[in-house]
Design an enzyme around this catalytic site. Structure first.
Site, mmCIF file in Angstrom:
data_model
loop_
_atom_site.group_PDB
_atom_site.id
_atom_site.type_symbol
_atom_site.label_atom_id
_atom_site.label_comp_id
_atom_site.label_asym_id
_atom_site.label_seq_id
_atom_site.Cartn_x
_atom_site.Cartn_y
_atom_site.Cartn_z
ATOM 1 N N CYS A 52 0.865 -0.993 -0.012
ATOM 2 C CA CYS A 52 0.171 -0.039 0.143
ATOM 3 C C CYS A 52 0.731 1.126 0.079
ATOM 4 O O CYS A 52 1.853 1.298 0.572
ATOM 5 C CB CYS A 52 -0.915 -0.077 1.210
ATOM 6 S SG CYS A 52 -2.077 1.339 1.084
ATOM 7 N N CYS A 56 0.040 4.997 6.904
ATOM 8 C CA CYS A 56 -0.467 4.766 8.382
ATOM 9 C C CYS A 56 0.561 4.037 8.957
ATOM 10 O O CYS A 56 1.107 2.818 9.043
ATOM 11 C CB CYS A 56 -1.640 3.996 8.158
ATOM 12 S SG CYS A 56 -2.665 4.542 6.661
ATOM 13 N N CYS A 59 0.096 0.224 10.186
ATOM 14 C CA CYS A 59 -0.322 -0.607 9.382
ATOM 15 C C CYS A 59 0.989 -1.465 8.705
ATOM 16 O O CYS A 59 1.822 -1.173 8.018
ATOM 17 C CB CYS A 59 -0.869 -0.125 8.218
ATOM 18 S SG CYS A 59 -1.810 -1.310 7.205
ATOM 19 N N CYS A 96 -16.168 -9.375 5.370
ATOM 20 C CA CYS A 96 -15.759 -8.174 4.999
ATOM 21 C C CYS A 96 -14.669 -8.198 4.418
ATOM 22 O O CYS A 96 -13.591 -8.873 4.587
ATOM 23 C CB CYS A 96 -15.363 -7.030 6.408
ATOM 24 S SG CYS A 96 -14.584 -5.570 5.751
ATOM 25 N N CYS A 128 -19.435 -6.795 3.265
ATOM 26 C CA CYS A 128 -18.978 -5.476 3.666
ATOM 27 C C CYS A 128 -17.596 -5.386 2.926
ATOM 28 O O CYS A 128 -17.056 -6.261 2.482
ATOM 29 C CB CYS A 128 -18.555 -5.376 5.309
ATOM 30 S SG CYS A 128 -17.778 -3.897 5.898
ATOM 31 N N CYS A 188 -19.654 1.856 8.847
ATOM 32 C CA CYS A 188 -18.742 1.253 9.653
ATOM 33 C C CYS A 188 -17.470 1.993 10.006
ATOM 34 O O CYS A 188 -16.981 2.301 9.038
ATOM 35 C CB CYS A 188 -18.454 0.020 9.424
ATOM 36 S SG CYS A 188 -17.316 -0.792 10.514
ATOM 37 N N ARG A 260 -17.824 -2.832 18.070
ATOM 38 C CA ARG A 260 -17.197 -3.956 17.594
ATOM 39 C C ARG A 260 -16.054 -4.134 18.413
ATOM 40 O O ARG A 260 -15.132 -3.019 18.412
ATOM 41 C CB ARG A 260 -17.211 -4.106 15.976
ATOM 42 C CG ARG A 260 -16.285 -5.593 15.841
ATOM 43 C CD ARG A 260 -16.533 -5.850 14.250
ATOM 44 N NE ARG A 260 -17.933 -5.662 13.905
ATOM 45 C CZ ARG A 260 -18.065 -4.724 12.937
ATOM 46 N NH1 ARG A 260 -17.231 -3.967 12.361
ATOM 47 N NH2 ARG A 260 -19.567 -4.641 12.571
HETATM 48 N N1 SAM Z 1 -6.710 0.471 2.946
HETATM 49 C C1 SAM Z 1 -8.146 0.596 3.715
HETATM 50 C C2 SAM Z 1 -8.097 1.825 4.474
HETATM 51 O O1 SAM Z 1 -7.047 2.045 5.273
HETATM 52 O O2 SAM Z 1 -9.224 2.327 4.702
HETATM 53 C C3 SAM Z 1 -8.721 -0.486 4.295
HETATM 54 C C4 SAM Z 1 -7.803 -1.561 4.944
HETATM 55 S S1 SAM Z 1 -7.217 -1.066 6.512
HETATM 56 C C5 SAM Z 1 -5.923 -2.173 6.811
HETATM 57 C C6 SAM Z 1 -8.410 -1.089 7.687
HETATM 58 C C7 SAM Z 1 -8.036 -0.675 8.910
HETATM 59 O O3 SAM Z 1 -7.398 -1.763 9.839
HETATM 60 C C8 SAM Z 1 -7.757 0.753 9.174
HETATM 61 O O4 SAM Z 1 -8.214 1.812 9.095
HETATM 62 C C9 SAM Z 1 -7.230 0.412 10.739
HETATM 63 O O5 SAM Z 1 -8.137 0.968 11.446
HETATM 64 C C10 SAM Z 1 -7.067 -1.235 11.139
HETATM 65 N N2 SAM Z 1 -5.714 -1.537 11.274
HETATM 66 C C11 SAM Z 1 -4.749 -1.586 10.544
HETATM 67 N N3 SAM Z 1 -3.401 -2.068 10.941
HETATM 68 C C12 SAM Z 1 -3.923 -2.197 12.349
HETATM 69 C C13 SAM Z 1 -3.150 -2.729 13.330
HETATM 70 N N4 SAM Z 1 -1.954 -2.953 13.507
HETATM 71 N N5 SAM Z 1 -3.693 -2.615 14.556
HETATM 72 C C14 SAM Z 1 -5.094 -2.333 14.758
HETATM 73 N N6 SAM Z 1 -5.710 -1.966 13.840
HETATM 74 C C15 SAM Z 1 -5.305 -1.825 12.469
HETATM 75 C C1 DTB Z 2 -11.407 -2.755 11.631
HETATM 76 O O1 DTB Z 2 -11.563 -1.639 12.563
HETATM 77 N N1 DTB Z 2 -10.450 -3.587 11.938
HETATM 78 C C2 DTB Z 2 -10.181 -4.568 10.851
HETATM 79 C C3 DTB Z 2 -11.311 -4.117 9.892
HETATM 80 N N2 DTB Z 2 -12.018 -2.993 10.328
HETATM 81 C C4 DTB Z 2 -10.968 -4.141 8.679
HETATM 82 C C5 DTB Z 2 -8.969 -4.618 10.343
HETATM 83 C C6 DTB Z 2 -7.885 -4.743 11.746
HETATM 84 C C7 DTB Z 2 -6.556 -4.960 11.126
HETATM 85 C C8 DTB Z 2 -5.463 -5.659 12.168
HETATM 86 C C9 DTB Z 2 -4.199 -5.617 11.501
HETATM 87 C C10 DTB Z 2 -4.259 -6.804 10.324
HETATM 88 O O2 DTB Z 2 -4.573 -7.945 10.633
HETATM 89 O O3 DTB Z 2 -3.750 -6.536 9.537
HETATM 90 FE FE1 SF4 Z 3 -2.864 1.294 3.355
HETATM 91 FE FE2 SF4 Z 3 -2.689 0.201 5.580
HETATM 92 FE FE3 SF4 Z 3 -3.095 2.687 5.676
HETATM 93 FE FE4 SF4 Z 3 -5.213 0.982 4.658
HETATM 94 S S1 SF4 Z 3 -4.389 1.147 6.763
HETATM 95 S S2 SF4 Z 3 -4.413 2.875 3.766
HETATM 96 S S3 SF4 Z 3 -3.846 -0.778 3.886
HETATM 97 S S4 SF4 Z 3 -1.290 1.687 4.730
#
Ligand code: SAM
Ligand code: DTB
Ligand code: SF4
Length: 324
Positions: A52, A56, A59, A96, A128, A188, A260
């Site tokens: 990506c 973030c 992430c 989802c 979703c 959501c 959730r």
């Molecule tokens: N790329 C899209 C976005 O950012 O909206 C969708 C996927 S993104 C991985 C979805 C959500 O996962 C993020 O908004 C974040 O709140 C959650 N997330 C990602 N990494 C995480 C982590 N290490 N711990 C907890 N939540 C996480």
């Molecule tokens: C949300 O609030 N939590 C989920 C879902 N929406 C998409 C994602 C959590 C991701 C945790 C890190 C991972 O497994 O990559």
């Molecule tokens: Fe990309 Fe992760 Fe950020 Fe979603 S949360 S925009 S997958 S870097």
């Protein structure tokens, strides 16, 4: 009874109440609006993983951090259908699909996602997606394909947002939520705690969510899963009381929402999760993986449901209420 004019002071007062009073109050509100034995079970599937362009800080899928996540191009529709069928068989009623995209582009991959949405919706599950930013038109296409809900988290307060993400703005997030709402897709949206934010940031995020023109139908509360290679790899684990305060406050100020208990359950005991349900959580992610990180598997969760006398919520319950 449903208020969209909460003030920061009111939310802060709720958040900071003596914790057992807070739980009692949230549990009371929970019972006025929901069946407290019922928990929505959702399964996540990462349909496009890693690589990506966003930054973030939490992430594991951001290309710029060196994590163990393996990049995977968009999955095939048949494979996704198989995963959805498995999820349904193990008791999930919401499925989802997540993609590590900054935003949706109008290309073949989006067409493929539309086919996934069409396919999964035929299974009778609430479909979703979480695909990053969306335009009005893209939201409408997803709706037409049968999308029920869209996940798009605010993650934290507007003030702290820039410390976590620099490649997009808070307004970008709010704009997408507006597009989703306009297309009549269920919203959501929630966030993450444990990223180094202050209490004021947690309250600020809840304030933004609770003062949207309509509350989100679901509010995920994630505890940061610290992943090696990300800037937040060394963040300390949040205490269960912080999860409880977040969940209970969300429950009280957005009484009809599904709250959730999301990422972070692998580091919580059954008793800690029970406190979160008592505080008003009524949804979880099931299955042994979230998107890329571990989650308690079906066997553990089924045992937990049995001990706590919880049962999975049926699909599309809100719609039935509307049409009844
Ligand atoms: N790329 C899209 C976005 O950012 O909206 C969708 C996927 S993104 C991985 C979805 C959500 O996962 C993020 O908004 C974040 O709140 C959650 N997330 C990602 N990494 C995480 C982590 N290490 N711990 C907890 N939540 C996480
Ligand atoms: C949300 O609030 N939590 C989920 C879902 N929406 C998409 C994602 C959590 C991701 C945790 C890190 C991972 O497994 O990559
Ligand atoms: Fe990309 Fe992760 Fe950020 Fe979603 S949360 S925009 S997958 S870097």
């Amino acid at each position: 009874m449903i208020r969209n004019n909460w003030t920061r002071e009111e939310i802060a007062e709720i958040y900071n109440a003596p914790v057992l009073e807070l739980i009692y109050r949230a549990a009371t509100v929970h019972r006025q609006h929901h069946d407290a034995q019922e928990v929505q079970v959702c399964t996540l599937l990462s349909v496009k993983t890693g690589g990506c362009p966003e930054d973030c800080a939490y992430c594991p899928q951001a290309a710029r951090y060196h994590t163990d996540v393996k990049v995977h191009k968009l999955m095939e529709v048949e494979e996704v259908m198989q995963k959805a069928i498995e999820a349904k068989e193990t008791g999930s009623t919401r499925f989802c699909m997540g993609a590590a995209w900054r935003e949706v582009r109008d290309n073949k991959d989006f067409d493929k996602v539309l086919d996934m949405v069409k396919g999964v919706s035929t299974l009778g599950m609430e479909v979703c997606c979480t695909l990053g930013m969306l335009s009005n038109e893209q939201a409408e296409k997803l709706k037409a394909a049968g999308l029920y809900a869209y996940n798009h988290n605010l993650d934290t307060s507007e003030e702290f947002y820039g410390d976590i993400i620099s490649t997009r703005t808070y307004k970008d997030r709010l704009d997408t939520l507006e597009h989703v709402r306009k297309a009549k897709i269920s919203v959501c949206s929630g966030g993450i705690i444990g990223m180094g934010e202050g209490e004021g940031d947690r309250i600020g995020m809840l304030l933004t969510l609770a003062t949207l023109p309509e509350h989100p139908e679901s509010v995920p509360v994630n505890a940061l899963v610290p992943v090696e290679g990300t800037p937040l790899e060394d963040q300390e684990k949040v205490s269960v009381w912080e999860m409880v305060r977040m969940i209970a406050t969300a429950r009280i100020i957005m009484p009809r929402a599904m709250v959730r208990l999301s990422a972070g359950r692998v580091r919580m005991t059954l008793e800690e999760q029970a406190l979160c349900f008592m505080a008003g959580a009524n949804s979880i992610f099931a299955g042994d993986k979230l998107l890329t990180t571990p989650n308690p598997g079906t066997i553990l969760d089924q045992a937990m449901f049995q001990v706590l006398n919880l049962r999975p919520r049926q699909a599309y319950k809100n719609l039935e209420k509307v049409s009844a």
